[in-house]
Design a protein around this motif. Structure first.
Motif, PDB file in Angstrom:
ATOM      1  N   ALA A 462       1.785  -4.198  99.303  1.00 17.23           N
ATOM      2  CA  ALA A 462       3.086  -3.636  99.699  1.00 17.23           C
ATOM      3  C   ALA A 462       4.174  -4.701  99.645  1.00 17.23           C
ATOM      4  N   GLY A 463       3.880  -5.894 100.153  1.00 15.98           N
ATOM      5  CA  GLY A 463       4.858  -6.978 100.067  1.00 15.98           C
ATOM      6  C   GLY A 463       5.129  -7.386  98.634  1.00 15.98           C
ATOM      7  N   ALA A 464       4.073  -7.384  97.799  1.00 18.44           N
ATOM      8  CA  ALA A 464       4.253  -7.747  96.396  1.00 18.44           C
ATOM      9  C   ALA A 464       5.142  -6.750  95.677  1.00 18.44           C
ATOM     10  N   CYS A 465       5.027  -5.466  96.026  1.00 26.65           N
ATOM     11  CA  CYS A 465       5.859  -4.451  95.370  1.00 26.65           C
ATOM     12  C   CYS A 465       7.346  -4.700  95.628  1.00 26.65           C
ATOM     13  N   VAL A 466       7.670  -5.072  96.869  1.00 25.56           N
ATOM     14  CA  VAL A 466       9.077  -5.370  97.189  1.00 25.56           C
ATOM     15  C   VAL A 466       9.552  -6.575  96.377  1.00 25.56           C
ATOM     16  N   GLY A 467       8.733  -7.630  96.338  1.00 25.80           N
ATOM     17  CA  GLY A 467       9.114  -8.812  95.582  1.00 25.80           C
ATOM     18  C   GLY A 467       9.187  -8.558  94.088  1.00 25.80           C
ATOM     19  N   LEU A 468       8.268  -7.779  93.554  1.00 27.98           N
ATOM     20  CA  LEU A 468       8.264  -7.500  92.116  1.00 27.98           C
ATOM     21  C   LEU A 468       9.471  -6.662  91.705  1.00 27.98           C
ATOM     22  N   ASN A 469       9.899  -5.752  92.568  1.00 27.11           N
ATOM     23  CA  ASN A 469      11.105  -4.989  92.253  1.00 27.11           C
ATOM     24  C   ASN A 469      12.306  -5.924  92.142  1.00 27.11           C
ATOM     25  N   TRP A 470      12.373  -6.897  93.015  1.00 27.89           N
ATOM     26  CA  TRP A 470      13.458  -7.881  92.988  1.00 27.89           C
ATOM     27  C   TRP A 470      13.380  -8.734  91.721  1.00 27.89           C
ATOM     28  N   TRP A 486      20.825   3.752  97.626  1.00 30.25           N
ATOM     29  CA  TRP A 486      20.037   4.007  98.824  1.00 30.25           C
ATOM     30  C   TRP A 486      18.610   4.461  98.529  1.00 30.25           C
ATOM     31  N   PRO A 487      18.350   5.233  97.475  1.00 26.41           N
ATOM     32  CA  PRO A 487      16.951   5.599  97.205  1.00 26.41           C
ATOM     33  C   PRO A 487      16.039   4.393  96.992  1.00 26.41           C
ATOM     34  N   VAL A 488      16.477   3.424  96.165  1.00 24.62           N
ATOM     35  CA  VAL A 488      15.659   2.245  95.914  1.00 24.62           C
ATOM     36  C   VAL A 488      15.535   1.404  97.180  1.00 24.62           C
ATOM     37  N   LEU A 489      16.626   1.273  97.916  1.00 23.04           N
ATOM     38  CA  LEU A 489      16.584   0.527  99.170  1.00 23.04           C
ATOM     39  C   LEU A 489      15.620   1.186 100.148  1.00 23.04           C
ATOM     40  N   GLY A 490      15.623   2.522 100.195  1.00 19.37           N
ATOM     41  CA  GLY A 490      14.729   3.234 101.096  1.00 19.37           C
ATOM     42  C   GLY A 490      13.266   3.018 100.742  1.00 19.37           C
ATOM     43  N   VAL A 491      12.936   3.051  99.450  1.00 19.40           N
ATOM     44  CA  VAL A 491      11.552   2.810  99.031  1.00 19.40           C
ATOM     45  C   VAL A 491      11.137   1.388  99.392  1.00 19.40           C
ATOM     46  N   ASP A 492      12.013   0.418  99.128  1.00 23.22           N
ATOM     47  CA  ASP A 492      11.705  -0.969  99.491  1.00 23.22           C
ATOM     48  C   ASP A 492      11.515  -1.128 101.000  1.00 23.22           C
ATOM     49  N   ALA A 493      12.328  -0.427 101.783  1.00 24.74           N
ATOM     50  CA  ALA A 493      12.213  -0.525 103.243  1.00 24.74           C
ATOM     51  C   ALA A 493      10.877   0.039 103.731  1.00 24.74           C
ATOM     52  N   VAL A 494      10.468   1.168 103.172  1.00 27.38           N
ATOM     53  CA  VAL A 494       9.179   1.754 103.571  1.00 27.38           C
ATOM     54  C   VAL A 494       8.032   0.839 103.139  1.00 27.38           C
ATOM     55  N   ALA A 496       8.201  -2.430 102.831  1.00 30.74           N
ATOM     56  CA  ALA A 496       8.213  -3.588 103.734  1.00 30.74           C
ATOM     57  C   ALA A 496       7.619  -3.233 105.100  1.00 30.74           C
ATOM     58  N   LEU A 497       7.941  -2.030 105.600  1.00 30.52           N
ATOM     59  CA  LEU A 497       7.371  -1.588 106.871  1.00 30.52           C
ATOM     60  C   LEU A 497       5.855  -1.424 106.761  1.00 30.52           C
ATOM     61  N   THR A 498       5.401  -0.903 105.636  1.00 36.33           N
ATOM     62  CA  THR A 498       3.958  -0.767 105.403  1.00 36.33           C
ATOM     63  C   THR A 498       3.286  -2.131 105.392  1.00 36.33           C
ATOM     64  N   ALA A 499       3.899  -3.094 104.706  1.00 33.62           N
ATOM     65  CA  ALA A 499       3.327  -4.442 104.649  1.00 33.62           C
ATOM     66  C   ALA A 499       3.249  -5.063 106.036  1.00 33.62           C
ATOM     67  N   TRP A 500       4.299  -4.914 106.827  1.00 32.42           N
ATOM     68  CA  TRP A 500       4.317  -5.505 108.176  1.00 32.42           C
ATOM     69  C   TRP A 500       3.261  -4.857 109.071  1.00 32.42           C
ATOM     70  N   THR A 501       3.166  -3.519 109.028  1.00 28.97           N
ATOM     71  CA  THR A 501       2.183  -2.820 109.860  1.00 28.97           C
ATOM     72  C   THR A 501       0.765  -3.193 109.459  1.00 28.97           C
ATOM     73  N   ALA A 502       0.478  -3.201 108.160  1.00 33.03           N
ATOM     74  CA  ALA A 502      -0.864  -3.556 107.693  1.00 33.03           C
ATOM     75  C   ALA A 502      -1.200  -5.006 108.047  1.00 33.03           C
ATOM     76  N   TRP A 503      -0.212  -5.887 107.971  1.00 29.60           N
ATOM     77  CA  TRP A 503      -0.430  -7.293 108.338  1.00 29.60           C
ATOM     78  C   TRP A 503      -0.784  -7.415 109.819  1.00 29.60           C
ATOM     79  N   ARG A 504      -0.060  -6.691 110.681  1.00 24.23           N
ATOM     80  CA  ARG A 504      -0.360  -6.731 112.106  1.00 24.23           C
ATOM     81  C   ARG A 504      -1.769  -6.228 112.392  1.00 24.23           C
TER      82      ARG A 504
END
Length: 531
Positions: A462-470, A486-494, A496-504
């Motif tokens: 999930a974190g890699a997907c955000v970085g790869l889009n950038w 906003w659509p692309v920002l929204g996908v990136d935000a979800v 990033a949230l997935t990456a943070w939750t899975a990391w925790r």
């Protein structure tokens, strides 16, 4: 007379419902998880498409605005002619741009075969997207499992949906104290009790949505899986049934060449007949023939019903051939279909559909985990093959499905555009990774599935997907905000949230496991209770 209150539901009935409720969840839980998860992603299919198809992000830089003048004759026909490339046109259609998808999608059928592509609203052809995206992969996986031959995928999904509906009803009977369960959640103490509380809470809190989405899902595909009525009334002539029920119109080619009349007057007449509604799709059938037909479908973004109110015009004269409002049965079916598919343009409701769909995943997942924990108590010495099989399938259906989805999105940003059949490579990678996650869980499951390892994989992907889009598009969150994308920002935000939750979750699991190496393995849900 006894003062004891009589139970609303007898204990015998509740006990009788427990067996089918349990085993329907255990045997079909993985399939239902796939259906609910992909259905949740389908709510934002257009937005995920923009993330996976960077060339279609033209709306972010002002190439098209919903209030800009749009002409079928000036903006669509030239693109169709370029796609035809001088070959004789047979049929073509164009999905027109809107607020969520700022590009046109076109398909043309010529004497040389079928071709298609995407174009901006001003007629500029875009490079091949090289991906199926959410619209053509995640969404069909939700309702057909990509098994189209003989409608076998529809049959499987229909059976699973009926089982889900039966599970919900039996769950209501089993948990008769439904309002007490609504206010009960104990995230401490006995693990099985916490799991059951969470299972009940998600079931009760979103129960109307789960009942509605299951029932309407069955209604949508009912004519496909139970065509007895159509066969009896129309002698198996499905085309005639759809012509009568949905207001379709068709006629064969005449063989006499004739030019196509201007399309813009037809569009204006359609808007008048729709009471100001906008067109979503234009079809031209029997193009270049005296028997040509122009069909315009209404956009359903401003209404709950999925009724597209098709209007058919004579392609040569421009006269209206057919405009039929649906009867009460068809109108009801279209309304129920609209409730399920959520094609309406209402962002708060769209987010609720997405979150409620994910709550269905939580409901199914906690049910599987509760069965595993309860069964673990019975098999205190060595868990049996059945327990390990369900554990591996549960792991593959929960974290494994996430890993496969994220791997496909990462591959979407990593694969070069020149890879042959790039979209099939992405789809194949999804299934290979998914199968691999199940095999990994099966090999590693002893006293507990490898939740920690797979959660680490979810966090990393999930974190890699955000970085790869950038890295591949240059569109980092700040730039997306500046462009209003906003659509692309929204996908990136979800993501990033997935990456943070899975990391925790992974961190907590790893910490618990390292601190108790000599003790029985900790379960994933024990760790998540403290996150």
């Amino acid at each position: 007379m006894s003062t004891k209150k009589r139970a609303l539901i007898s204990p015998a009935l509740r006990a009788a419902m427990l067996w089918p409720h349990t085993w329907a969840g255990v045997t079909l839980g993985g399939l239902l998880m796939l259906i609910f998860f992909m259905g949740s992603l389908a709510v934002f299919a257009d937005e995920i498409d923009r993330w996976m198809m960077p060339d279609t992000r033209v709306g972010a830089v002002g190439a098209h605005r919903p209030d800009a003048p749009f002409s079928l004759d000036r903006n669509v026909l030239p693109v169709v002619e370029r796609l035809a490339a001088g070959r004789g046109l047979r049929d073509w259609y164009a999905k027109l741009p809107d607020g969520r998808r700022p590009v046109m999608e076109l398909r043309v059928r010529t004497d040389g075969g079928v071709s298609g592509g995407m174009a901006t609203a001003d007629g500029r052809l875009l490079p091949p997207v090289g991906t199926l995206g959410a619209t053509s992969f995640f969404y069909p996986l939700h309702y057909s499992l990509h098994l189209r031959a003989g409608f076998v995928g529809y049959w499987i999904v229909s059976f699973a949906t009926v089982a889900m509906l039966a599970g919900l009803i039996s769950g209501i009977i089993i948990h008769a104290r439904i309002f007490k369960d609504f206010f009960t959640f104990r995230s401490w103490g006995q693990l099985r009790r916490s799991l059951l509380d969470l299972h009940n809470l998600t079931g009760v809190l979103v129960l109307p949505f789960h009942l509605m989405i299951s029932f309407t899902g069955i209604v949508i595909i009912l004519p496909m899986v139970l065509p007895a009525g159509v066969n009896a009334l129309y002698d198996g002539d499905v085309q005639r049934f759809y012509d009568d029920a949905l207001g379709n119109y068709s006629r064969p080619r005449s063989g006499t060449p004739a030019p196509l009349a201007p399309l813009d007057p037809m569009l204006a007449e359609a808007k008048r007949l729709w009471g100001g509604g906008e067109a979503a799709v234009v079809f031209v059938i029997n193009a270049g023939d005296a028997a040509s037909i122009v069909r315009l479908n209404r956009d359903t973004g401003d209404r709950l019903s999925l009724d597209v109110e098709p209007i058919f015009f004579d392609g040569v004269t421009g006269a209206v051939l057919k405009h039929q409002r649906p009867g009460p049965v068809v109108a009801t079916h279209r309304l129920l279909s609209g409730l399920h598919i959520a094609a309406f343009d209402h962002w708060p409701l769209r987010w609720l559909y997405f979150l409620f769909g994910l709550s269905g995943c939580v409901l199914i997942g906690t049910g599987l985990l509760y069965w595993l924990e309860k069964r673990r108590v019975v098999e205190t010495a060595v868990v049996g093959l059945g327990w390990r099989s369900v554990g591996a399938l549960a792991c593959g259906s929960i974290t494994g499905l996430l890993i496969a989805t994220l791997a496909m999105m990462a591959a979407n940003r990593l694969l070069p555009a020149t890879v042959p059949s790039r979209e099939l490579v992405e789809a194949g990678l999804f299934f290979l990774v998914w199968i691999g996650s199940v095999i990994h869980a099966a090999l590693r499951t002893r006293r507990d599935p490898p939740w920690a390892a797979q959660c680490w994989a979810v966090a990393a992907l999930a974190g890699a997907c955000v970085g790869l889009n950038w890295l591949t598009t240059g569109e980092h969150p700040l730039r997306a905000i500046a462009l209003g994308d906003w659509p692309v920002l929204g996908v990136d935000a979800v993501l990033a949230l997935t990456a943070w939750t899975a990391w925790r979750v992974a961190r907590r699991l790893s910490h618990r496991l390292s601190g108790r190496r000599d003790a029985p393995a900790v379960t994933m849900t024990e760790a998540t209770d403290h996150v």
